[in-house]
Design an enzyme around this catalytic site. Structure first.
Site, PDB file in Angstrom:
ATOM      1  N   ARG A  98      52.097  60.996  18.728  1.00  0.00           N
ATOM      2  CA  ARG A  98      53.020  60.698  20.007  1.00  0.00           C
ATOM      3  C   ARG A  98      53.270  59.160  20.315  1.00  0.00           C
ATOM      4  O   ARG A  98      54.556  58.715  20.582  1.00  0.00           O
ATOM      5  CB  ARG A  98      52.162  60.915  21.389  1.00  0.00           C
ATOM      6  CG  ARG A  98      52.460  62.488  21.771  1.00  0.00           C
ATOM      7  CD  ARG A  98      50.962  62.934  22.384  1.00  0.00           C
ATOM      8  NE  ARG A  98      50.157  62.792  21.178  1.00  0.00           N
ATOM      9  CZ  ARG A  98      49.938  63.823  20.115  1.00  0.00           C
ATOM     10  NH1 ARG A  98      50.631  65.159  20.560  1.00  0.00           N
ATOM     11  NH2 ARG A  98      49.050  64.223  19.206  1.00  0.00           N
ATOM     12  N   THR A  99      52.349  58.541  20.123  1.00  0.00           N
ATOM     13  CA  THR A  99      52.518  57.049  20.317  1.00  0.00           C
ATOM     14  C   THR A  99      53.490  56.411  19.318  1.00  0.00           C
ATOM     15  O   THR A  99      54.667  55.656  19.609  1.00  0.00           O
ATOM     16  CB  THR A  99      51.169  56.272  20.193  1.00  0.00           C
ATOM     17  OG1 THR A  99      50.322  57.015  21.036  1.00  0.00           O
ATOM     18  CG2 THR A  99      51.331  54.855  20.912  1.00  0.00           C
ATOM     19  N   LYS A 143      44.534  45.969   0.156  1.00  0.00           N
ATOM     20  CA  LYS A 143      44.152  44.604  -0.644  1.00  0.00           C
ATOM     21  C   LYS A 143      43.342  43.882   0.108  1.00  0.00           C
ATOM     22  O   LYS A 143      43.228  42.711  -0.649  1.00  0.00           O
ATOM     23  CB  LYS A 143      45.410  43.853  -1.175  1.00  0.00           C
ATOM     24  CG  LYS A 143      46.527  45.084  -1.802  1.00  0.00           C
ATOM     25  CD  LYS A 143      47.889  44.437  -2.199  1.00  0.00           C
ATOM     26  CE  LYS A 143      49.108  45.190  -2.364  1.00  0.00           C
ATOM     27  NZ  LYS A 143      50.547  44.178  -2.127  1.00  0.00           N
ATOM     28  N   ARG A 153      48.499  50.004  16.341  1.00  0.00           N
ATOM     29  CA  ARG A 153      47.347  50.681  16.489  1.00  0.00           C
ATOM     30  C   ARG A 153      46.434  50.264  15.230  1.00  0.00           C
ATOM     31  O   ARG A 153      46.731  50.361  14.361  1.00  0.00           O
ATOM     32  CB  ARG A 153      47.623  52.094  16.378  1.00  0.00           C
ATOM     33  CG  ARG A 153      46.503  52.979  16.416  1.00  0.00           C
ATOM     34  CD  ARG A 153      46.763  54.517  16.692  1.00  0.00           C
ATOM     35  NE  ARG A 153      46.838  54.565  17.948  1.00  0.00           N
ATOM     36  CZ  ARG A 153      47.351  56.027  18.485  1.00  0.00           C
ATOM     37  NH1 ARG A 153      47.147  56.980  17.573  1.00  0.00           N
ATOM     38  NH2 ARG A 153      47.727  56.250  19.737  1.00  0.00           N
ATOM     39  N   HIS A 191      44.004  51.871  25.568  1.00  0.00           N
ATOM     40  CA  HIS A 191      45.405  52.461  24.973  1.00  0.00           C
ATOM     41  C   HIS A 191      46.355  52.473  26.236  1.00  0.00           C
ATOM     42  O   HIS A 191      46.554  53.446  26.864  1.00  0.00           O
ATOM     43  CB  HIS A 191      45.101  53.798  24.693  1.00  0.00           C
ATOM     44  CG  HIS A 191      46.108  54.602  23.899  1.00  0.00           C
ATOM     45  ND1 HIS A 191      47.510  54.084  23.621  1.00  0.00           N
ATOM     46  CD2 HIS A 191      46.233  55.710  23.251  1.00  0.00           C
ATOM     47  CE1 HIS A 191      48.341  54.913  23.152  1.00  0.00           C
ATOM     48  NE2 HIS A 191      47.486  55.965  22.708  1.00  0.00           N
TER      49      HIS A 191
HETATM   50  N1   CP Z   1      47.925  60.279  23.070  1.00  0.00           N
HETATM   51  C1   CP Z   1      48.123  59.592  21.790  1.00  0.00           C
HETATM   52  O1   CP Z   1      47.683  58.513  21.475  1.00  0.00           O
HETATM   53  O2   CP Z   1      48.516  60.581  20.729  1.00  0.00           O
HETATM   54  P1   CP Z   1      48.682  60.060  19.302  1.00  0.00           P
HETATM   55  O3   CP Z   1      47.117  59.802  18.673  1.00  0.00           O
HETATM   56  O4   CP Z   1      49.355  61.179  18.439  1.00  0.00           O
HETATM   57  O5   CP Z   1      49.610  58.807  19.220  1.00  0.00           O
END
Ligand code: CP
Length: 362
Positions: free
Chosen positions: A51-52, A80, A101, A129
């Site tokens: 999703r993100t 590396k 991320r 998040h």
């Molecule tokens: N909700 C969420 O962060 O989903 P993903 O890990 O698929 O990005």
């Protein structure tokens, strides 16, 4: 320049503006289709995502911008041994905005110290998040029409569930909000976050029974037990199925309660619940794209080209002590200085500037 590492980097007024923009995009997407025509986004995903990452990419493409990036750390030079700081120093010369991320908590903070382009935290370990919270907030706004006077049940992995930590911080700013924390002892909310909520005079109830608590909730926020954060696989299997939302449990809920989940779901919501009109988790995932469009525009158009240095904190101290959190970015990037700030508790209590883990120094 503004970075969004934590949801509290956005004021209540800024969140209202983002929601208003997202709702306008939903109504008239064509109006926004060239807004970022001359801009590029990098999506640097050192950890898996559906999703993100895809909603960030879809958001930038829908704004007429371009996207580069990676979705697998094995395909970048981190394998590396390249540090986060060096990666960001390089990539920030290629693009106008970065969504990243990383499995290590505090990695986006390190990134923010090395760039003149905005950094968006797309999830750092079990820490925060914030853009998931933006999706959650738009869903709550659309479904409940308010943020005040809501009883929110948070169920599952409240220890490692970064979306829970960010949502609590966001909702703690509205009056009349109550939290019901439904989890086993082993996965309870970190003490620092719990103390912070209590210090604001917000009501918290702890529960180990979804059946007993569901009837009082306006919102039920289900979460997955975060397998990837466990030291022991055996412990994960022992805890993973303790809370499962079923059709029978939904019968005990208010007729207008909504069910949210950041997804991915593993087993914690029965698929039979999906057809219940109170199940809003797929809508919630879709709303994330519009909030990310609004956020990208805000950060790009408000970028004044200055660096935001979060290491420049008045009370911070450098210590020979190391952060005790195995998920802290300082554990894998030993050249980072160990930096702490005193907590409100005083009495020798400090927290790590990267991951917020507490230490006591006597
Ligand atoms: N909700 C969420 O962060 O989903 P993903 O890990 O698929 O990005």
């Amino acid at each position: 320049m503004k970075n969004v590492l934590n949801i509290l980097d956005l004021s209540v007024e800024e969140i209202d503006q983002l929601i208003a923009t997202a709702e306008d995009i939903i109504k008239d997407p064509i109006k926004y289709s060239e807004k970022c025509k001359n801009y590029q986004l990098a999506t640097l995903f050192f950890e898996p995502s559906t999703r993100t990452r895809l909603s960030f990419e879809s958001a930038m493409l829908a704004l007429g911008g371009k996207v580069i990036g990676f979705s697998d750390p094995n395909s970048c030079s981190a394998t590396k041994g390249e540090s986060v700081a060096d990666t960001i120093s390089v990539v920030s010369g290629y693009v106008d905005i970065i969504a990243m991320r990383h499995p290590k908590e505090g990695a986006p903070l390190v990134a923010s110290s090395r760039t003149l382009v905005p950094i968006i935290n797309a999830g750092d370990g079990g820490h925060y998040h914030p853009t998931q919270t933006l999706a959650d907030l738009l869903t709550i706004h659309k479904e409940k029409g308010r943020f005040e006077n809501l009883t929110i049940g948070l169920c599952g992995d409240l220890k490692f569930g970064r979306t829970v930590h960010s949502l609590i911080e966001a909702m703690s700013r509205y009056t009349g909000v109550k939290f019901v924390l439904i989890s086993p002892e082993e996965l309870k909310l970190p003490t620092l976050i719990e103390k912070d909520i209590e210090s604001k005079g917000i009501s918290i109830e702890r529960s180990n029974s979804l059946e007993e608590s569901i009837g009082k909730l306006d919102i039920l926020y289900m979460t997955r037990v975060q397998k990837e954060r466990f030291e022991s696989e055996e412990e994960y299997y022992r805890l993973k199925d303790l809370f499962i939302l079923t059709e029978d449990k939904m019968k005990l809920a208010k007729p207008d309660m909504i069910v949210l989940h950041p997804l991915p779901r593993v087993n914690e919501i029965s698929t039979a619940v999906d057809s219940d009109k109170r199940a809003c988790y797929f809508k919630q995932a879709h709303y994330g794209r519009y909030m990310r469009m609004a956020l990208i525009m805000k950060l790009l158009f408000e970028n004044d080209g200055t660096r935001e240095d979060r290491f420049d904190v008045k009370d911070k101290i450098a210590l020979k002590y190391k952060c005790s959190n195995p998920h802290c970015i300082t554990t894998t990037e030993p050249e980072l200085q160990n930096l702490f700030v005193p907590t409100n508790e005083g009495d020798g209590e400090y927290k790590c500037i990267y991951c917020d883990t507490k230490i006591l120094i006597k």
